[in-house]
Design a protein around this motif. Structure first.
Motif, short mmCIF file in Angstrom:
data_model
loop_
_atom_site.label_atom_id
_atom_site.label_comp_id
_atom_site.label_asym_id
_atom_site.label_seq_id
_atom_site.Cartn_x
_atom_site.Cartn_y
_atom_site.Cartn_z
N LYS A 1 1.08 3.82 -3.02
CA LYS A 1 0.61 5.36 -2.84
C LYS A 1 1.74 6.17 -3.37
O LYS A 1 1.61 7.33 -3.91
CB LYS A 1 0.27 5.53 -1.35
CG LYS A 1 0.03 6.98 -0.96
CD LYS A 1 -0.25 7.03 0.34
CE LYS A 1 -0.70 8.58 0.85
NZ LYS A 1 -0.79 8.62 2.50
N SER A 2 3.15 5.91 -2.97
CA SER A 2 4.28 6.72 -3.40
C SER A 2 4.35 6.65 -4.86
O SER A 2 4.54 7.80 -5.57
CB SER A 2 5.46 6.08 -2.77
OG SER A 2 5.58 6.25 -1.44
N THR B 1 0.75 -1.33 -0.07
CA THR B 1 0.06 -0.08 0.00
C THR B 1 0.80 1.21 0.08
O THR B 1 0.61 2.13 -0.86
CB THR B 1 -0.88 -0.05 1.24
OG1 THR B 1 -1.82 -1.16 1.00
CG2 THR B 1 -1.73 1.14 1.37
N LYS B 2 2.03 1.35 0.59
CA LYS B 2 2.81 2.59 1.01
C LYS B 2 3.42 2.71 -0.48
O LYS B 2 3.52 3.83 -0.89
CB LYS B 2 3.80 2.36 1.95
CG LYS B 2 3.20 2.46 3.40
CD LYS B 2 4.42 2.53 4.65
CE LYS B 2 3.66 2.93 5.81
NZ LYS B 2 4.77 3.10 6.86
N TYR C 1 1.94 6.14 -7.23
CA TYR C 1 0.87 6.65 -7.64
C TYR C 1 0.98 8.37 -7.75
O TYR C 1 0.93 8.89 -8.70
CB TYR C 1 -0.49 6.59 -6.85
CG TYR C 1 -1.59 7.46 -7.30
CD1 TYR C 1 -2.38 7.24 -8.57
CD2 TYR C 1 -2.13 8.41 -6.58
CE1 TYR C 1 -3.37 7.98 -8.91
CE2 TYR C 1 -3.19 9.33 -7.04
CZ TYR C 1 -3.71 9.01 -8.36
OH TYR C 1 -4.80 9.91 -8.52
N ASN C 2 1.49 8.78 -6.26
CA ASN C 2 1.75 10.13 -6.15
C ASN C 2 2.98 10.57 -7.12
O ASN C 2 2.91 11.76 -7.77
CB ASN C 2 2.15 10.89 -5.00
CG ASN C 2 1.14 10.84 -3.90
OD1 ASN C 2 -0.10 10.60 -4.22
ND2 ASN C 2 1.38 10.29 -2.52
#
Length: 179
Positions: free
Chosen positions: A168-169, A164-165, A171-172
């Protein structure tokens, strides 16, 4: 020389937090020497100084290590070591023009995250879906030990947090690189 060891865990997507941690330690008078074992950081007592730490994940660079390290040295970065695919570099702020990074834009950060994905995350996904999940399901259906089932459940939880982390990174960086 006074030394200290500290255990600190960062996921593969938290390299920026790791860089900030090393910088904070140097500012407080503890210079990073090496990382060894399982997440054990070694520090030496030093004069507090603001030093930028940068990590790079580049398997091609490690295959051509001499040229790779020379490229960074030519730009003023001190090579420290390699650890689980990451290369560690540092440079005093006094030798920079403000905030200086190895990756100066979101495109280059995204490229590094893609290298991490190919080099590390794919292997973790294979282990997750081919070993951890089937073993957990088997232990749920045929319980031999509740401790092992709980341990596998904890491992699954840890994997999900790491994925998940990382997602998220990634994707950002991808969203910012498109701008």
């Amino acid at each position: 020389m006074e030394t200290k060891k500290k255990f600190k865990f960062f996921t593969i997507a938290e390299y920026e937090k790791e860089q900030d941690y090393l910088r904070m330690m140097h500012k407080s008078g503890w210079k990073f020497v090496k990382i060894g074992g399982f997440c054990v950081y070694h520090f030496e007592k030093c004069t507090p100084e603001d030093v930028i730490y940068q990590l790079d994940y580049n398997e091609d660079g490690l295959r051509n290590k001499e040229e790779y390290v020379k490229l960074f040295n030519d730009c003023g970065w001190e090579y420290l070591q390699d650890y689980v695919g990451y290369s560690y570099f540092r440079k005093p702020v006094s030798e920079t023009n403000g905030e200086e990074e190895i990756f100066c834009d979101d495109d280059s950060k995204l490229q590094m995250m893609e290298r991490v994905f190919r080099g590390r995350v794919i292997i973790l996904l294979i282990l997750f879906f081919c070993i951890l999940i089937p073993q957990f399901i088997n232990n749920l259906l045929h319980p031999h030990s509740y401790f092992i089932t709980a341990l596998l459940g904890g491992g699954i939880r840890l994997y999900i947090i790491v994925f998940t982390k990382f997602a998220k990174s990634y994707y950002n960086y991808k969203k910012n690189a498109r701008k």
